[in-house]
Design a protein around this motif. Sequence first.
Motif, PDB file in Angstrom:
ATOM      1  N   TYR A 156       0.835  -1.196   0.000  1.00 58.73           N
ATOM      2  CA  TYR A 156       0.000   0.000   0.000  1.00 58.73           C
ATOM      3  C   TYR A 156       0.874   1.251   0.000  1.00 58.73           C
ATOM      4  N   ASP A 157       0.342   2.326  -0.578  1.00 66.31           N
ATOM      5  CA  ASP A 157       0.868   3.647  -0.289  1.00 66.31           C
ATOM      6  C   ASP A 157       0.377   4.008   1.111  1.00 66.31           C
ATOM      7  N   TYR A 158       1.246   4.605   1.920  1.00 69.08           N
ATOM      8  CA  TYR A 158       0.855   4.867   3.304  1.00 69.08           C
ATOM      9  C   TYR A 158      -0.369   5.770   3.415  1.00 69.08           C
ATOM     10  N   PRO A 159      -0.472   6.855   2.637  1.00 76.73           N
ATOM     11  CA  PRO A 159      -1.697   7.668   2.772  1.00 76.73           C
ATOM     12  C   PRO A 159      -2.975   6.858   2.566  1.00 76.73           C
ATOM     13  N   GLU A 160      -2.953   5.938   1.589  1.00 79.54           N
ATOM     14  CA  GLU A 160      -4.118   5.088   1.363  1.00 79.54           C
ATOM     15  C   GLU A 160      -4.356   4.183   2.572  1.00 79.54           C
ATOM     16  N   TRP A 161      -3.275   3.563   3.066  1.00 80.28           N
ATOM     17  CA  TRP A 161      -3.376   2.659   4.215  1.00 80.28           C
ATOM     18  C   TRP A 161      -3.878   3.417   5.450  1.00 80.28           C
ATOM     19  N   TYR A 162      -3.344   4.615   5.652  1.00 82.59           N
ATOM     20  CA  TYR A 162      -3.741   5.419   6.818  1.00 82.59           C
ATOM     21  C   TYR A 162      -5.222   5.783   6.746  1.00 82.59           C
ATOM     22  N   SER A 163      -5.677   6.139   5.561  1.00 84.69           N
ATOM     23  CA  SER A 163      -7.089   6.520   5.422  1.00 84.69           C
ATOM     24  C   SER A 163      -8.019   5.353   5.732  1.00 84.69           C
ATOM     25  N   LEU A 164      -7.540   4.130   5.500  1.00 81.50           N
ATOM     26  CA  LEU A 164      -8.351   2.944   5.762  1.00 81.50           C
ATOM     27  C   LEU A 164      -8.309   2.508   7.228  1.00 81.50           C
ATOM     28  N   THR A 165      -7.290   2.939   7.963  1.00 87.22           N
ATOM     29  CA  THR A 165      -7.099   2.450   9.333  1.00 87.22           C
ATOM     30  C   THR A 165      -7.270   3.513  10.406  1.00 87.22           C
ATOM     31  N   LYS A 166      -7.322   4.782  10.033  1.00 86.58           N
ATOM     32  CA  LYS A 166      -7.387   5.825  11.057  1.00 86.58           C
ATOM     33  C   LYS A 166      -8.709   5.757  11.823  1.00 86.58           C
ATOM     34  N   THR A 167      -8.694   6.321  12.990  1.00 86.12           N
ATOM     35  CA  THR A 167      -9.878   6.339  13.845  1.00 86.12           C
ATOM     36  C   THR A 167     -11.008   7.104  13.158  1.00 86.12           C
ATOM     37  N   SER A 168     -12.168   6.504  13.100  1.00 88.88           N
ATOM     38  CA  SER A 168     -13.296   7.123  12.390  1.00 88.88           C
ATOM     39  C   SER A 168     -13.894   8.262  13.208  1.00 88.88           C
ATOM     40  N   ASP A 169     -14.677   9.097  12.558  1.00 84.68           N
ATOM     41  CA  ASP A 169     -15.343  10.205  13.250  1.00 84.68           C
ATOM     42  C   ASP A 169     -16.281   9.674  14.332  1.00 84.68           C
ATOM     43  N   GLU A 170     -16.950   8.566  14.051  1.00 81.00           N
ATOM     44  CA  GLU A 170     -17.857   7.980  15.041  1.00 81.00           C
ATOM     45  C   GLU A 170     -17.078   7.512  16.272  1.00 81.00           C
ATOM     46  N   GLU A 171     -15.919   6.915  16.044  1.00 81.32           N
ATOM     47  CA  GLU A 171     -15.085   6.459  17.166  1.00 81.32           C
ATOM     48  C   GLU A 171     -14.554   7.636  17.966  1.00 81.32           C
ATOM     49  N   LEU A 172     -14.194   8.708  17.280  1.00 84.35           N
ATOM     50  CA  LEU A 172     -13.714   9.901  17.984  1.00 84.35           C
ATOM     51  C   LEU A 172     -14.819  10.488  18.864  1.00 84.35           C
ATOM     52  N   GLU A 173     -16.032  10.506  18.356  1.00 83.81           N
ATOM     53  CA  GLU A 173     -17.154  11.018  19.150  1.00 83.81           C
ATOM     54  C   GLU A 173     -17.395  10.128  20.366  1.00 83.81           C
ATOM     55  N   ALA A 174     -17.257   8.821  20.190  1.00 90.44           N
ATOM     56  CA  ALA A 174     -17.442   7.899  21.318  1.00 90.44           C
ATOM     57  C   ALA A 174     -16.353   8.101  22.369  1.00 90.44           C
ATOM     58  N   GLN A 175     -15.155   8.408  21.923  1.00 93.71           N
ATOM     59  CA  GLN A 175     -14.062   8.649  22.873  1.00 93.71           C
ATOM     60  C   GLN A 175     -14.360   9.853  23.762  1.00 93.71           C
ATOM     61  N   LYS A 176     -14.953  10.874  23.194  1.00 94.82           N
ATOM     62  CA  LYS A 176     -15.271  12.075  23.971  1.00 94.82           C
ATOM     63  C   LYS A 176     -16.232  11.772  25.119  1.00 94.82           C
ATOM     64  N   LYS A 177     -17.026  10.728  24.960  1.00 94.54           N
ATOM     65  CA  LYS A 177     -18.021  10.371  25.975  1.00 94.54           C
ATOM     66  C   LYS A 177     -17.511   9.308  26.946  1.00 94.54           C
ATOM     67  N   THR A 178     -16.305   8.812  26.722  1.00 94.59           N
ATOM     68  CA  THR A 178     -15.764   7.748  27.560  1.00 94.59           C
ATOM     69  C   THR A 178     -15.428   8.273  28.949  1.00 94.59           C
TER      70      THR A 178
END
Length: 730
Positions: A156-178
């Motif tokens: 993989y090109d790293y930017p492509e790989w990173y976009s597929l593995t980075k924390t999603s917006d939904e996960e980030l929102e859930a973290q704020k409530k943890t």
Amino acid sequence: MKYKIDIARIRENSMILNGWVIGRAEESEAEFQVLDGSENPVEFKLVPVRRDDVSQIYFKKTVAKDLGFDIRIPYIRETNEDRILVIQCDGKTVKVKLNASILERQNSSAHKRTAKLKGMMNAQTLCSAVDFWKENGFKALLLKSRHKLQGIDSDYDYPEWYSLTKTSDEELEAQKKTAFDYNPKMSVVIPAYKTPERYLAAMLDSLLAQTYSKWEVCIADGSPKGESVERVLKRYASKDERIRYVILGENKGISGNTNAAIEMAAGDFVVLADHDDTLAPDALFECVKAINSDPEIDVVYTDEDKLDMDGGELFEPHFKPDFNPDLLTSVNYICHLFVVNHDLLMEVGGFREEFDGAQDYDFIFRCTEKARKIYHVPKALYHWRCHQNSTSSNPESKLYAFDAGARAIKSHYERMGIGVKSVEKGVDYGIYRSTFEIIGEPLISVIIPNKDHSADLDLCMRTLIEKSTYRNLEFIVVENNSTAPETFAYYEKIQKEFDFVRVVKWDREFNYSAINNFGVSFAKGEYLLFLNNDTEIINPESIHELLGFCQREDVGIVGARLLYSDDTIQHAGVVVGFGGIAGHTFIGLHKAESSYFNQAMCARNYSAVTAACMMSKRSLFDQVGGFTEELQVAFNDIDYCMKIRSINKLVVYAPYALFYHYESKSRGLEDTPEKVERFNREIKKFSERWPDILREGDPYYNPNLTLRKSNFALRDLKKEKIGEPYKLEV
């Protein structure tokens, strides 16, 4: 003249070129000029760069001059004007046309494979290939060419790989409530010095975007009067009371400025960050999550990647192992993000100005030496901005840093009571080679199983006897059901020639573990060197290299770097999980090629090394009961390493202990139904003995890297889920 431009990109109204030039002789000098489209001179900045990889390939040694270049040319992308790089060397001149269209087309991911194919065919590369062929052989050339075409580093090109593995917006929102049980205050300390305002703003914006909110940022600005970033700091501080700063009015140096920021910190943990980098939005959350997992965790570090100058692209991810003390003495692999318990920081003290340039390296050593537990978060949560004056982009710009690093390593060894003869430059700047003091001249018992193949055995022993700089050796040859008369004639001859060679007879069925245990029963040495009969010493200092590590109290096993006869890597350490159970690292990589962050040439800890060339303390061998005889053929050396690790001793890979390994000439392959059945039984036995590491993953490897290949490439997202071991079908 030969040359190559490895990287050409446009960033921040500058065209940046990285590459190398050599002439017929190592003392040949290259000259550079930049012209515009009308061939008028254009001002540019040139920084020479050391390129040991190039010198090793073309001159077969490290030369004392800079073969590489780092060139910055003022350029406005929108104008798309031509620039011409002129290279002169040995009376020859080459002109390379450059403009935004050319560079963007070459760097487009859609054209990467085509560019590689075309690159293989141009005259310059053809000349390089011919030279490589002459020096390393046609097979090595084919291998190197295939690696270039296939993209050995990753699928993989790293930017492509990173976009597929980075924390999603939904996960980030859930973290704020943890809600964590423990919510430590995190003090992010940042020394500022003549920081470009947009870079500091980017760092502060990345902090404001954190999903964990209990933090403060403490910034000490040591910029000269009139060049401070107070305007930016005042604007951000007025919006968020968690942002605090002090204007020092003078530069106290990197250590002094950092200590001034630390003095402001009121948090439970201190987080080190640079003024021009950025954090992923879940960086602090993941660190706090780790801290909550165990109250004894004093230090946390994360993976990192690089951010280009204008912040538009992430590249070169560094996916690290869990705490790896020997790798840390080879290179500051921990670097960023680094988090330390505030109480521990106060105990070890802050930054020391005598180590400026490697002040963080020295600080990390002192923290990790005293930490109760060290936790590694295997996520790239820190983005290190890469620009021409940073050591991440151009190591020549801060040569003093590498001298300071060597002194930091020596200081670490002194505190740990480890005697070291020297700490020198390794294969590149920022990579170090430690040579340890040898205490006395202990007897080393070399254990070599053998069945026929007396010529191989003779080469193995005789080259060790004649070439090795270490002399206090005894050889225990374990005769294993040979049938050729000349083998027994050889045994008689070699024992008469050398009184330190002894042949003992094993007359039962082949069982590698039992054969070696039997050989050890005759050994008189304090140290054991298990050696295959199809090996040959290359570096005369190899035994010293192995023994230097093995004499340390914290080390139980040391393994060597092994090459096939074509100078490609056969063994550079073992990762548990490769191929399902365990496998060697960097197999098939030519010794002249660069490995993942140069780790094939870094002393480091692994979960295991191969017993084809393995040194161990006799006392520890006896303590753990030697090799497990239920593992007759496969994984017995890996199992032995696991047993040594279970008593809290380290397994070390020593890259400068160098041998050829001609690979299993004596035993043959698992090519019959009976052998395959036995192999599968031993897979099952190993899996039952060590289920945790197979389930949880090898701590000396990173779950973001593939288990399907040995080159530390990015994990194949189509076949391997992050954090899940690859399942072997048997």
